[in-house]
Design an enzyme around this catalytic site. Structure first.
Site, PDB file in Angstrom:
ATOM      1  CG  HIS A  17      -2.042   1.291   1.226  1.00 33.89           C
ATOM      2  ND1 HIS A  17      -2.239   1.694   2.423  1.00 33.89           N
ATOM      3  CD2 HIS A  17      -2.562   1.589   0.142  1.00 33.89           C
ATOM      4  CE1 HIS A  17      -3.184   2.587   2.015  1.00 33.89           C
ATOM      5  NE2 HIS A  17      -3.249   2.776   0.822  1.00 33.89           N
TER       6      HIS A  17
ATOM      7  CG  HIS B 142       8.372  16.661 -16.854  1.00 37.25           C
ATOM      8  ND1 HIS B 142       7.512  15.698 -17.010  1.00 37.25           N
ATOM      9  CD2 HIS B 142       9.501  16.474 -17.663  1.00 37.25           C
ATOM     10  CE1 HIS B 142       8.004  14.489 -17.503  1.00 37.25           C
ATOM     11  NE2 HIS B 142       9.165  15.093 -17.904  1.00 37.25           N
TER      12      HIS B 142
ATOM     13  CG  ASN C 156       6.892  10.900 -18.392  1.00 33.74           C
ATOM     14  OD1 ASN C 156       7.577  10.093 -19.020  1.00 33.74           O
ATOM     15  ND2 ASN C 156       7.259  12.166 -19.248  1.00 33.74           N
TER      16      ASN C 156
ATOM     17  CG  ASP D 123       8.700  10.336 -22.467  1.00 36.86           C
ATOM     18  OD1 ASP D 123       9.754  10.053 -21.918  1.00 36.86           O
ATOM     19  OD2 ASP D 123       8.119  11.391 -22.409  1.00 36.86           O
TER      20      ASP D 123
END
Length: 134
Positions: free
Chosen positions: A20, A101, A125, A28
């Site tokens: 968990h 990102h 991604n 990519d």
């Protein structure tokens, strides 16, 4: 020999070992992988396999409670964003938008593995967080 499910032994092992809140990244073919994080490189050639195909397969066999995405995916790759919405309806899976990102790439260091696909579209991604099955 396994008859069903993900046949790639490295991915099958990572999935079986998840607990968990553990995380796994799918990206990519250009996604950098931090030192020390296992990389499972599926890229055969450009566009094979596609990011969304791998994500869909992961979603079949992994209990996912949260997904983490960079906002650039929505802004600069709307087709991928739409495809992800089909795989992960927001009423079933919690969506977490990271700052950018660069933050997603920083989070990779906490992933149990990074799976690189043959995807060549930008910002394809995602980080998948494991849920519990009970």
């Amino acid at each position: 020999m396994q008859k069903v499910g993900i046949l790639n032994s490295h991915i099958a092992k990572v999935l079986a070992d998840l607990g968990h809140t553990d995380k796994i990244c799918v990206g990519d073919c250009g996604l950098p992988v931090p030192a020390g994080v296992p990389k499972i490189d599926l890229a055969l050639r450009f566009r094979e396999p596609l990011f969304i195909e791998v994500v869909k397969e992961m979603a079949k066999y992994m209990q996912i409670e949260k997904i983490y995405l960079a906002p650039e995916t929505k802004e600069k790759n709307p087709a991928q964003w739409k495809a992800l919405q089909e795989v992960f309806p927001e009423d079933k899976v919690e969506w977490v938008l990271l700052k950018d990102h660069e933050e997603l790439k920083a989070w990779e260091k906490d992933c149990k593995a990074v799976i690189r696909t043959g995807e060549v579209t930008p910002f394809s991604n995602i980080i998948l967080q494991s849920g519990v099955i009970f």
